[in-house]
Design a protein around this motif. Structure first.
Motif, PDB file in Angstrom:
ATOM      1  N   GLU A   1     -16.760 -15.103  -2.609  1.00 46.44           N
ATOM      2  CA  GLU A   1     -18.191 -15.164  -2.931  1.00 46.44           C
ATOM      3  C   GLU A   1     -18.880 -16.292  -2.170  1.00 46.44           C
ATOM      4  O   GLU A   1     -19.997 -16.118  -1.667  1.00 46.44           O
ATOM      5  CB  GLU A   1     -18.375 -15.325  -4.440  1.00 46.44           C
TER       6      GLU A   1
ATOM      7  N   PRO B   1      -7.765  -9.003  -9.510  1.00 40.81           N
ATOM      8  CA  PRO B   1      -8.814  -9.465 -10.428  1.00 40.81           C
ATOM      9  C   PRO B   1      -8.511 -10.800 -11.101  1.00 40.81           C
ATOM     10  O   PRO B   1      -9.432 -11.569 -11.377  1.00 40.81           O
ATOM     11  CB  PRO B   1      -8.907  -8.349 -11.468  1.00 40.81           C
ATOM     12  N   GLY B   2      -7.257 -11.124 -11.340  1.00 37.49           N
ATOM     13  CA  GLY B   2      -6.909 -12.380 -11.988  1.00 37.49           C
ATOM     14  C   GLY B   2      -6.944 -13.593 -11.071  1.00 37.49           C
ATOM     15  O   GLY B   2      -6.848 -14.731 -11.534  1.00 37.49           O
ATOM     16  N   ASN B   3      -7.109 -13.389  -9.801  1.00 38.42           N
ATOM     17  CA  ASN B   3      -7.098 -14.485  -8.835  1.00 38.42           C
ATOM     18  C   ASN B   3      -8.518 -15.040  -8.694  1.00 38.42           C
ATOM     19  O   ASN B   3      -9.202 -14.836  -7.687  1.00 38.42           O
ATOM     20  CB  ASN B   3      -6.536 -14.000  -7.490  1.00 38.42           C
ATOM     21  N   ARG B   4      -8.940 -15.752  -9.723  1.00 39.49           N
ATOM     22  CA  ARG B   4     -10.314 -16.276  -9.771  1.00 39.49           C
ATOM     23  C   ARG B   4     -10.629 -17.219  -8.616  1.00 39.49           C
ATOM     24  O   ARG B   4     -11.749 -17.226  -8.114  1.00 39.49           O
ATOM     25  CB  ARG B   4     -10.556 -16.991 -11.105  1.00 39.49           C
ATOM     26  N   ALA B   5      -9.665 -18.018  -8.191  1.00 38.59           N
ATOM     27  CA  ALA B   5      -9.925 -18.956  -7.092  1.00 38.59           C
ATOM     28  C   ALA B   5     -10.263 -18.200  -5.804  1.00 38.59           C
ATOM     29  O   ALA B   5     -11.221 -18.555  -5.100  1.00 38.59           O
ATOM     30  CB  ALA B   5      -8.723 -19.872  -6.877  1.00 38.59           C
TER      31      ALA B   5
ATOM     32  N   ILE C   1     -11.429 -15.143  -5.587  1.00 34.27           N
ATOM     33  CA  ILE C   1     -12.716 -14.469  -5.785  1.00 34.27           C
ATOM     34  C   ILE C   1     -13.857 -15.449  -5.507  1.00 34.27           C
ATOM     35  O   ILE C   1     -14.827 -15.111  -4.812  1.00 34.27           O
ATOM     36  CB  ILE C   1     -12.812 -13.866  -7.203  1.00 34.27           C
ATOM     37  N   ARG C   2     -13.735 -16.679  -5.992  1.00 32.02           N
ATOM     38  CA  ARG C   2     -14.769 -17.699  -5.726  1.00 32.02           C
ATOM     39  C   ARG C   2     -14.890 -17.980  -4.230  1.00 32.02           C
ATOM     40  O   ARG C   2     -15.997 -18.122  -3.706  1.00 32.02           O
ATOM     41  CB  ARG C   2     -14.473 -18.988  -6.492  1.00 32.02           C
TER      42      ARG C   2
ATOM     43  N   ARG D   1      -9.605  -5.890  -6.140  1.00 27.30           N
ATOM     44  CA  ARG D   1     -11.035  -5.826  -5.853  1.00 27.30           C
ATOM     45  C   ARG D   1     -11.231  -5.964  -4.350  1.00 27.30           C
ATOM     46  O   ARG D   1     -10.624  -6.827  -3.717  1.00 27.30           O
ATOM     47  CB  ARG D   1     -11.774  -6.943  -6.575  1.00 27.30           C
TER      48      ARG D   1
ATOM     49  N   TYR E   1     -18.707  -7.901  -3.820  1.00 26.95           N
ATOM     50  CA  TYR E   1     -17.789  -6.935  -4.417  1.00 26.95           C
ATOM     51  C   TYR E   1     -18.240  -5.534  -4.026  1.00 26.95           C
ATOM     52  O   TYR E   1     -19.421  -5.199  -4.136  1.00 26.95           O
ATOM     53  CB  TYR E   1     -17.773  -7.091  -5.940  1.00 26.95           C
TER      54      TYR E   1
END
Length: 177
Positions: free
Chosen positions: A149, A139-143, A145-146, A167, A155
């Motif tokens: 997406e 979850p903390g790996n925002r890059a 996740i982007r 996730r 998700y």
């Protein structure tokens, strides 16, 4: 069994070339794995020996499946900048294939992760006719996740990935453009 040509380029994009990993990549892969920021969401830094073991696992998967992690080469300067590919995973007892990408920090924030992920998705769907592709992301790996997406992944749910809450993102072959 068909022998794999280890110099074979698997995929090319505008800026990247993906080819099978060889033992000649050990130093470059070890350097990537030695960067604590790159490895922040990958169980920490790894040794050169672990890089060699990874290359051997990849070579075995090339023979068995026809894919795994590939050396990722930046075409502009012909440098090894990462390892990306299709990673076999078992999730809830089901065989899945993960769109996996790891790029050297000096190449971050250029859209290369997204470019890699899109090419891997297309390859998995078109070449291997895989019905679904996933990405498993902390979850903390925002890059990342982007990137998922932007790669049209949705998700699905949270999962336990070896004791780490992650996730699960997925895209079905029919959903791909």
């Amino acid at each position: 069994m068909q022998r794999v040509n280890l110099q074979l380029t698997v995929i090319e994009t505008q800026r990247l070339r993906f080819r099978l990993l060889t033992l000649d990549d050990a130093d470059d892969l070890a350097a990537l794995y030695a960067d604590p920021e790159v490895m922040r969401f990958f169980e920490g830094v790894r040794t050169r020996q672990q890089a060699l073991e990874e290359i051997e696992r990849c070579r075995q998967c090339y023979e068995r499946l026809g894919f795994h992690f590939w050396a990722t080469i930046h075409k502009g300067d012909n440098r090894f900048i990462g390892r990306c590919g299709l990673l076999p995973q078992t999730i809830d007892g089901q065989q899945e294939y993960e769109v996996a990408y790891m790029i050297a920090r000096s190449y971050w924030n250029r859209g290369l992760g997204t470019e890699a992920a899109r090419a891997i998705k297309q390859y998995g769907f078109e070449k291997h006719r895989l019905p679904r592709l996933v990405s498993i992301i902390e979850p903390g790996n925002r890059a990342s996740i982007r990137v998922a997406e932007k790669n049209e992944m949705q998700y699905v749910k949270d999962i336990d990935d070896g004791g780490v809450l992650c996730r699960l993102y997925a895209v079905e072959r029919g959903e791909a453009p």
